[in-house]
Design a protein around this motif. Structure first.
Motif, PDB file in Angstrom:
ATOM      1  N   TYR A  74       0.795  -1.233   0.000  1.00  0.00           N
ATOM      2  CA  TYR A  74       0.000   0.000   0.000  1.00  0.00           C
ATOM      3  C   TYR A  74       0.826   1.282   0.000  1.00  0.00           C
ATOM      4  O   TYR A  74       0.281   2.375  -0.016  1.00  0.00           O
ATOM      5  CB  TYR A  74      -0.928   0.020   1.221  1.00  0.00           C
ATOM      6  CG  TYR A  74      -0.247  -0.272   2.552  1.00  0.00           C
ATOM      7  CD1 TYR A  74       0.730   0.575   3.070  1.00  0.00           C
ATOM      8  CD2 TYR A  74      -0.602  -1.393   3.294  1.00  0.00           C
ATOM      9  CE1 TYR A  74       1.355   0.306   4.273  1.00  0.00           C
ATOM     10  CE2 TYR A  74       0.004  -1.662   4.519  1.00  0.00           C
ATOM     11  CZ  TYR A  74       0.968  -0.813   5.004  1.00  0.00           C
ATOM     12  OH  TYR A  74       1.577  -1.074   6.209  1.00  0.00           O
ATOM     13  N   GLY A  75       2.141   1.187   0.035  1.00  0.00           N
ATOM     14  CA  GLY A  75       2.965   2.367   0.286  1.00  0.00           C
ATOM     15  C   GLY A  75       3.403   3.110  -0.960  1.00  0.00           C
ATOM     16  O   GLY A  75       2.649   3.240  -1.932  1.00  0.00           O
ATOM     17  N   TYR A  76       4.646   3.580  -0.921  1.00  0.00           N
ATOM     18  CA  TYR A  76       5.172   4.450  -1.969  1.00  0.00           C
ATOM     19  C   TYR A  76       6.280   3.722  -2.717  1.00  0.00           C
ATOM     20  O   TYR A  76       7.435   3.734  -2.299  1.00  0.00           O
ATOM     21  CB  TYR A  76       5.744   5.737  -1.355  1.00  0.00           C
ATOM     22  CG  TYR A  76       4.876   6.375  -0.290  1.00  0.00           C
ATOM     23  CD1 TYR A  76       3.500   6.502  -0.445  1.00  0.00           C
ATOM     24  CD2 TYR A  76       5.442   6.869   0.874  1.00  0.00           C
ATOM     25  CE1 TYR A  76       2.716   7.104   0.518  1.00  0.00           C
ATOM     26  CE2 TYR A  76       4.670   7.470   1.849  1.00  0.00           C
ATOM     27  CZ  TYR A  76       3.307   7.581   1.679  1.00  0.00           C
ATOM     28  OH  TYR A  76       2.545   8.168   2.645  1.00  0.00           O
ATOM     29  N   ASN A  77       5.928   3.097  -3.832  1.00  0.00           N
ATOM     30  CA  ASN A  77       6.923   2.346  -4.596  1.00  0.00           C
ATOM     31  C   ASN A  77       7.053   2.891  -6.009  1.00  0.00           C
ATOM     32  O   ASN A  77       7.319   2.156  -6.954  1.00  0.00           O
ATOM     33  CB  ASN A  77       6.580   0.848  -4.620  1.00  0.00           C
ATOM     34  CG  ASN A  77       7.748   0.006  -5.092  1.00  0.00           C
ATOM     35  OD1 ASN A  77       8.916   0.357  -4.884  1.00  0.00           O
ATOM     36  ND2 ASN A  77       7.457  -1.105  -5.746  1.00  0.00           N
ATOM     37  N   HIS A  78       6.825   4.191  -6.169  1.00  0.00           N
ATOM     38  CA  HIS A  78       7.093   4.887  -7.420  1.00  0.00           C
ATOM     39  C   HIS A  78       6.350   4.280  -8.608  1.00  0.00           C
ATOM     40  O   HIS A  78       6.866   4.215  -9.722  1.00  0.00           O
ATOM     41  CB  HIS A  78       8.607   4.935  -7.682  1.00  0.00           C
ATOM     42  CG  HIS A  78       9.380   5.269  -6.451  1.00  0.00           C
ATOM     43  ND1 HIS A  78      10.263   4.405  -5.862  1.00  0.00           N
ATOM     44  CD2 HIS A  78       9.372   6.376  -5.656  1.00  0.00           C
ATOM     45  CE1 HIS A  78      10.775   4.958  -4.774  1.00  0.00           C
ATOM     46  NE2 HIS A  78      10.246   6.152  -4.629  1.00  0.00           N
TER      47      HIS A  78
END
Length: 224
Positions: free
Chosen positions: A195-199
């Motif tokens: 769910y995070g920030y993986n570009h």
């Protein structure tokens, strides 16, 4: 706890932004204040979510590249962003599902926790303090703590040395390729969150050791 992965680690290392905390709204707000100061066009929160995770300096370069602004504005924009962010590090930031319960379970089980983030140390500390969880971590490693940051393995190796833990006895929790590659290079098993920030890249493409929907599923009482 940890029956899902088959062993109980002697050390848990956690990424911060996109893993424990959804902090993009605060970063977006403060970045736009810094852009306002310089008379530059604002950016969207979606853009910021795709740029977060590689450190504040890289974030600023992404902003300048997207707006086709001169790279010479980097230092001024970075300083402005850091000034605004340090003053308002947790207006909108919130824990992701299962995080408070996970931190509490580690604390009760006596498992040491280290926060390993590419965010600079000062705002990382401020964010953890604002969320009343700084004391859960025996060590905080920021993006400016050591000569290298993730995906270099040095931050994780520093934690292993600090706690006297072997790589196979530890666990890394993260949301991005930076976390997965740092863990792989350090020989540490990695649990990744989707769910995070993986570009913009699916976390599956990074091939972590395990993927779980939220940290609560690592606790024995939580349904998988």
């Amino acid at each position: 706890m940890f029956s899902l992965i088959g062993f109980t680690p002697k050390l848990v290392m956690c990424d911060l932004d996109g893993t424990l905390v959804d902090s993009a709204a605060d970063i977006h707000h403060c970045l736009n204040l810094a852009l306002d100061d310089l008379g530059l066009a604002r950016v969207s929160q979606l853009q910021v979510r795709n740029w977060v995770g590689r450190g504040a300096s890289r974030l600023v370069y992404c902003v300048l590249e997207a707006g086709q602004h001169p790279a010479g504005l980097h230092d001024g924009l970075l300083a402005g962003f850091m000034r605004h962010y340090q003053q308002a590090v947790c207006q909108f930031s919130r824990f992701y599902e299962g995080v408070p319960e996970f931190l509490k379970a580690c604390r009760q089980a006596g498992i040491p926790l280290a926060c390993v983030t590419n965010k600079p140390y000062a705002p990382a500390k401020g964010l953890l303090e604002a969320l009343d969880c700084l004391d859960d971590f025996q060590l905080l490693v920021g993006g400016d703590t050591l000569p290298h940051k993730k995906p270099h393995p040095e931050p994780l190796q520093h934690c292993l040395r600090h706690f006297g833990t072997r790589p196979g006895e530890a666990l890394m929790l993260g949301d991005s390729r930076n976390d997965v590659e740092a863990a792989r290079a350090a020989g540490v098993p990695c649990v990744a969150l989707p769910y995070g920030y993986n570009h913009g890249e699916p976390i599956e493409a990074c091939e972590p050791t395990w993927i779980v929907p939220h940290l609560g599923v690592l606790l024995d009482r939580a349904p998988a």
